[in-house]
Write an enzyme that holds these catalytic residues in place. Structure first.
Site, PDB file in Angstrom:
ATOM      1  N   HIS A 112     -43.735  18.885 -40.019  1.00  0.00           N
ATOM      2  CA  HIS A 112     -43.038  18.334 -38.851  1.00  0.00           C
ATOM      3  C   HIS A 112     -41.526  18.560 -38.910  1.00  0.00           C
ATOM      4  O   HIS A 112     -40.840  18.424 -37.897  1.00  0.00           O
ATOM      5  CB  HIS A 112     -43.362  16.846 -38.668  1.00  0.00           C
ATOM      6  N   ASP A 143     -49.388  17.965 -43.235  1.00  0.00           N
ATOM      7  CA  ASP A 143     -47.947  17.876 -42.963  1.00  0.00           C
ATOM      8  C   ASP A 143     -47.140  18.523 -44.087  1.00  0.00           C
ATOM      9  O   ASP A 143     -46.167  17.964 -44.581  1.00  0.00           O
ATOM     10  CB  ASP A 143     -47.510  16.431 -42.762  1.00  0.00           C
ATOM     11  N   SER A 225     -37.660  13.299 -44.919  1.00  0.00           N
ATOM     12  CA  SER A 225     -38.920  14.029 -44.792  1.00  0.00           C
ATOM     13  C   SER A 225     -38.849  15.377 -45.484  1.00  0.00           C
ATOM     14  O   SER A 225     -37.914  16.156 -45.278  1.00  0.00           O
ATOM     15  CB  SER A 225     -39.254  14.241 -43.318  1.00  0.00           C
TER      16      SER A 225
END
Length: 391
Positions: A112, A143, A225
């Site tokens: 993402h 992911d 992230s």
């Protein structure tokens, strides 16, 4: 008489301001009873005993460990800036983190983080900026993504990978990344849970779950992230991927993809650009567990995976699994009954649908035959089928 009247009038005028002040003070005076003034005691006031030399040495050792870990790991953590075409030029959209995987320039991050990029810019911990960045492979289900940066080999500092299966709740973990664009930020906490399940963002062909997720209270925020979650020995145990929050910032609940998933998927992303997931081919309404439905619907077993539907041409169809044939309402929701209940796969007991997903993702591959233990019409039996590729 006139003199006395003037004197009394003068005294009255002098008294008026005093009365006004007293009235104002009465309005503002607190209603609580004032505390009595403490009396002095001849007894000595107790003091907090100083830390012993052993306690101080232990604290110093812990501080030194964390500082040393940061010095060793931070050079391997990169800042990833996502650029998109806008108004005839490139504009920054979002940013994230990543860490060096090997000496060929491969960097692991989240899918993402890079999915909407027209171009990527990577900044190393020492300030070196590179636009020579290639997206090697990406997996939206886990992911995870791999990019490759073209920088001098002496700038590449791959991290050691640990074992996420060995993690225990309460174990200390450390996150290093770039929250809110603040490069090289380190936070620490503990593993607050293991085996969590997150729903994948891939919805075109249905919703799949990402199992065996690590939960931590180490502060993780937007920009973290793709960065590493580490144990005290500076080994990567996870890839920071999400938070649960109502405000958009950390509320003490962060999630990381386990490193054992990284070890399984990333080599495929480097070699093929994608990862093929095994597919059983069933639909199960996992809003309720079999345990929750057991008493309400008089099911034959109190655990397992209740099959709602079987997809044709799949391992489940080959094994002869049966889906449901009638609908009932439970707590305002419709549940499909009459289908098989899968209680084990290759001898591994399944308590819930998440257990089945975790096993398919972690323990088997496309083309592998699996044996399912099922309960049908109150009787237990075993059936087999060959796993296909997840659509």
């Amino acid at each position: 008489m006139d003199g006395r009247k003037h004197l009394l009038l003068l005294l009255a005028l002098l008294t008026l301001p005093v009365l006004a002040c007293n009235a104002q003070e009465l309005v503002l005076e607190p209603t609580a009873t004032p505390l009595a003034r403490p009396t002095l005691s001849s007894k000595p006031v107790p003091t907090v005993p100083p830390l012993s030399d052993e306690d101080l040495a232990e604290l110093d050792a812990e501080d030194a460990l964390l500082a040393s870990l940061y010095r060793r790991v931070n050079p391997a953590v990169v800042y990833i800036e996502v650029l998109v075409q806008h108004g005839g030029g490139l504009q920054p959209l979002t940013s994230g983190s990543g860490f060096m995987f090997d000496r060929q320039g491969h960097v692991v991050t989240n899918h993402h983080v890079i999915e909407n990029a027209d171009e990527l810019q990577v900044v190393l911990a020492d300030g070196l900026v590179t636009h020579d960045v290639e997206v090697v492979g990406s997996d939206p289900y886990a992911d995870l993504a791999v990019i490759r940066i073209n920088v001098p080999t002496d700038r590449l500092v791959p991290l050691e990978l640990g074992d996420s299966d060995a993690l225990r709740v309460g174990q200390r973990v450390i996150a290093i990344g770039n929250p809110f664009g603040l490069q090289g930020t380190m936070t620490a906490g503990v593993v607050s849970a293991v085996g969590r399940t997150l729903t994948s963002q891939v919805l075109e062909e249905g919703s799949f779950s990402n199992p065996e997720i690590i939960q931590t209270d180490a502060s993780i925020n937007p920009g973290n992230s793709g960065g590493p979650l580490l144990d005290s020995r500076a080994r990567v145990v996870g890839v920071n991927t999400a938070i649960r929050s109502r405000t958009g910032v950390n509320a003490g609940v962060g999630f990381a993809v386990p490193v054992n998933t990284v070890k399984r998927i990333v080599p495929h992303l480097i070699e093929k650009g994608e990862y093929e997931y095994p597919y059983l081919g069933i639909t199960s309404d996992n809003r309720f567990t079999v345990a929750e439905l057991f008493d309400r619907l008089d099911l034959p077993v109190a655990y397992g995976v209740l099959v709602s539907e079987v997809q044709p041409g799949t391992a489940a169809a080959e094994a002869g699994l049966r889906g449901g044939d009638r609908e009932v309402e439970v707590m305002g929701r419709t549940v499909v009954l009459g289908g098989d209940i899968i209680t084990a796969i290759n001898g591994e007991e399944l308590r819930t649908f998440d257990d089945l997903v975790a096993y398919l993702v972690s323990d088997v591959e496309v083309g592998q035959e699996v044996t399912l233990t099922i309960v049908r019409d109150g009787e237990q039996m075993e059936v087999s089928g060959t796993l296909g590729k997840r659509p």
